[in-house]
Design a protein around this motif. Structure first.
Motif, PDB file in Angstrom:
ATOM      1  N   TYR A   1       1.123  13.431   1.407  1.00 23.57           N
ATOM      2  CA  TYR A   1       1.343  12.424   2.450  1.00 23.57           C
ATOM      3  C   TYR A   1       2.114  13.066   3.597  1.00 23.57           C
ATOM      4  N   ASP A   2       1.572  12.949   4.796  1.00 23.00           N
ATOM      5  CA  ASP A   2       2.243  13.424   5.996  1.00 23.00           C
ATOM      6  C   ASP A   2       2.917  12.232   6.667  1.00 23.00           C
ATOM      7  N   PHE A   3       4.235  12.237   6.705  1.00 20.08           N
ATOM      8  CA  PHE A   3       5.012  11.159   7.313  1.00 20.08           C
ATOM      9  C   PHE A   3       5.393  11.557   8.735  1.00 20.08           C
ATOM     10  N   TYR A   4       5.023  10.732   9.711  1.00 14.27           N
ATOM     11  CA  TYR A   4       5.423  10.921  11.095  1.00 14.27           C
ATOM     12  C   TYR A   4       6.504   9.893  11.414  1.00 14.27           C
ATOM     13  N   TYR A   5       7.701  10.366  11.723  1.00 10.23           N
ATOM     14  CA  TYR A   5       8.844   9.461  11.879  1.00 10.23           C
ATOM     15  C   TYR A   5       9.602   9.779  13.166  1.00 10.23           C
TER      16      TYR A   5
ATOM     17  N   GLU B   1       3.714   6.462  11.557  1.00 12.45           N
ATOM     18  CA  GLU B   1       2.334   6.693  11.108  1.00 12.45           C
ATOM     19  C   GLU B   1       2.386   7.595   9.877  1.00 12.45           C
ATOM     20  N   TRP B   2       1.291   7.604   9.116  1.00 12.40           N
ATOM     21  CA  TRP B   2       1.190   8.592   8.043  1.00 12.40           C
ATOM     22  C   TRP B   2      -0.259   8.939   7.770  1.00 12.40           C
ATOM     23  N   ILE B   3      -0.426  10.082   7.132  1.00 18.81           N
ATOM     24  CA  ILE B   3      -1.738  10.552   6.691  1.00 18.81           C
ATOM     25  C   ILE B   3      -1.688  10.706   5.181  1.00 18.81           C
ATOM     26  N   TYR B   4      -2.675  10.130   4.505  1.00 19.40           N
ATOM     27  CA  TYR B   4      -2.832  10.337   3.073  1.00 19.40           C
ATOM     28  C   TYR B   4      -3.935  11.358   2.864  1.00 19.40           C
ATOM     29  N   ARG B   5      -3.667  12.382   2.030  1.00 18.37           N
ATOM     30  CA  ARG B   5      -4.654  13.413   1.749  1.00 18.37           C
ATOM     31  C   ARG B   5      -4.832  13.514   0.232  1.00 18.37           C
ATOM     32  N   LYS B   6      -5.921  12.995  -0.255  1.00 17.84           N
ATOM     33  CA  LYS B   6      -6.195  12.967  -1.692  1.00 17.84           C
ATOM     34  C   LYS B   6      -6.306  14.386  -2.231  1.00 17.84           C
ATOM     35  N   GLY B   7      -5.558  14.649  -3.314  1.00 19.62           N
ATOM     36  CA  GLY B   7      -5.592  15.961  -3.925  1.00 19.62           C
ATOM     37  C   GLY B   7      -5.130  17.076  -3.007  1.00 19.62           C
ATOM     38  N   ASN B   8      -4.306  16.725  -2.000  1.00 24.04           N
ATOM     39  CA  ASN B   8      -3.797  17.696  -1.026  1.00 24.04           C
ATOM     40  C   ASN B   8      -4.930  18.369  -0.262  1.00 24.04           C
TER      41      ASN B   8
ATOM     42  N   MET C   1      -7.017   9.140   4.682  1.00 24.31           N
ATOM     43  CA  MET C   1      -6.714   7.887   5.374  1.00 24.31           C
ATOM     44  C   MET C   1      -5.554   8.119   6.334  1.00 24.31           C
ATOM     45  N   ILE C   2      -5.634   7.491   7.499  1.00 17.94           N
ATOM     46  CA  ILE C   2      -4.555   7.533   8.491  1.00 17.94           C
ATOM     47  C   ILE C   2      -4.256   6.108   8.909  1.00 17.94           C
ATOM     48  N   THR C   3      -2.988   5.701   8.846  1.00 16.78           N
ATOM     49  CA  THR C   3      -2.630   4.347   9.284  1.00 16.78           C
ATOM     50  C   THR C   3      -1.295   4.349  10.022  1.00 16.78           C
ATOM     51  N   THR C   4      -1.092   3.270  10.743  1.00 15.16           N
ATOM     52  CA  THR C   4       0.195   3.016  11.391  1.00 15.16           C
ATOM     53  C   THR C   4       1.188   2.427  10.387  1.00 15.16           C
ATOM     54  N   TRP C   5       2.431   2.397  10.798  1.00 15.20           N
ATOM     55  CA  TRP C   5       3.491   1.650  10.115  1.00 15.20           C
ATOM     56  C   TRP C   5       4.053   0.678  11.150  1.00 15.20           C
ATOM     57  N   GLU C   6       3.943  -0.618  10.886  1.00 14.13           N
ATOM     58  CA  GLU C   6       4.338  -1.602  11.888  1.00 14.13           C
ATOM     59  C   GLU C   6       5.104  -2.759  11.253  1.00 14.13           C
ATOM     60  N   ASN C   7       5.725  -3.549  12.126  1.00 15.91           N
ATOM     61  CA  ASN C   7       6.380  -4.800  11.743  1.00 15.91           C
ATOM     62  C   ASN C   7       7.480  -4.570  10.710  1.00 15.91           C
ATOM     63  N   ASP C   8       8.415  -3.654  11.036  1.00 17.05           N
ATOM     64  CA  ASP C   8       9.574  -3.450  10.165  1.00 17.05           C
ATOM     65  C   ASP C   8      10.394  -4.736  10.101  1.00 17.05           C
TER      66      ASP C   8
END
Length: 224
Positions: A163-167, A175-182, A188-195
């Motif tokens: 998982y790549d965490f952009y903070y 935002e973050w990137i999920y990478r299955k099996g590295n 998958m790439i998604t935002t992080w919203e509505n804290d």
């Protein structure tokens, strides 16, 4: 095995099961020597986790006009879990997962990770976390800090994921990137919203993809 549990195992298309060691420690090291993982967990209120007796939440995934939903009640001190659907309820304890509850537990770990990933950065063993770098975020194209969390190839339901965490500079994930099996390519790439603050625990309730009518979001969240 009840059919609805088998259905839930299929709806892990968002792919976020990982190695979960039942560790929910909130002990933070000296403030002057905090790791990036500890700073992110602290920004989301991990110090208040000891006060949590029960957390309830509904995990929702919307794709076009279709919405999938499952609801949970978790008591982290005892590890009792309740899965609730429109048709049934399943109770089990995470310390005693067996053939009747393992598929539900896979779903729970998936959904809990989406909700509490900043804490799992700090909680989970058998992981590596890279040193931070500054990179362009994949969706907003903002320059953000980035670390990569990688799970070992042993243990857990889907070992080896990354998982790549952009903070930002407040140590809040945008935002973050999920990478299955590295894998090199993103899964998958998604935002992080509505804290949203729940008794000192900060939770990102919405995650969206770029250029796709897809959203993962949480409702009915309570902390006692």
């Amino acid at each position: 095995m009840k059919p609805y549990i088998l259905l839930f195992s299929i709806v892990l298309f968002m792919q976020s099961c990982k190695s979960d060691k039942n560790n929910t420690s909130t002990i933070i090291s000296d403030e002057n020597t905090l790791t990036v993982s500890e700073k992110i967990a602290q920004a989301y209120g991990v110090k208040n986790w000891d006060d949590v007796n029960t957390i309830t939440f509904s995990f929702n995934v919307k794709k076009d006009s279709t919405v999938f939903k499952r609801s949970w009640e978790w008591s982290p001190k005892t590890n009792d879990v309740k899965l609730m659907t429109d048709t049934d309820t399943l109770n089990y304890n995470r310390n005693q997962v067996d053939s009747t509850s393992i598929n539900a537990d896979k779903s729970f770990i998936n959904d809990k990770f989406w909700l509490l990933a900043p804490f799992n950065l700090f909680w989970d063993s058998g992981t590596t976390v890279t040193d931070p770098v500054i990179e362009k975020a994949p969706i907003s194209e903002k320059m953000l800090n980035k670390i990569t969390l990688t799970y070992t190839n042993e243990g857990g339901y889907t070992p080896g994921d990354a998982y790549d965490f952009y903070y930002n500079d407040d140590f809040l994930v945008e935002e973050w990137i999920y990478r299955k099996g590295n894998s090199v390519e993103p899964s998958m790439i998604t935002t992080w919203e509505n804290d949203t603050d729940f008794k000192g625990v900060l939770l990102a309730l919405n995650h969206k993809k770029m250029d796709d009518d897809w959203e993962l979001y949480f409702t009915d969240v309570t902390i006692k």
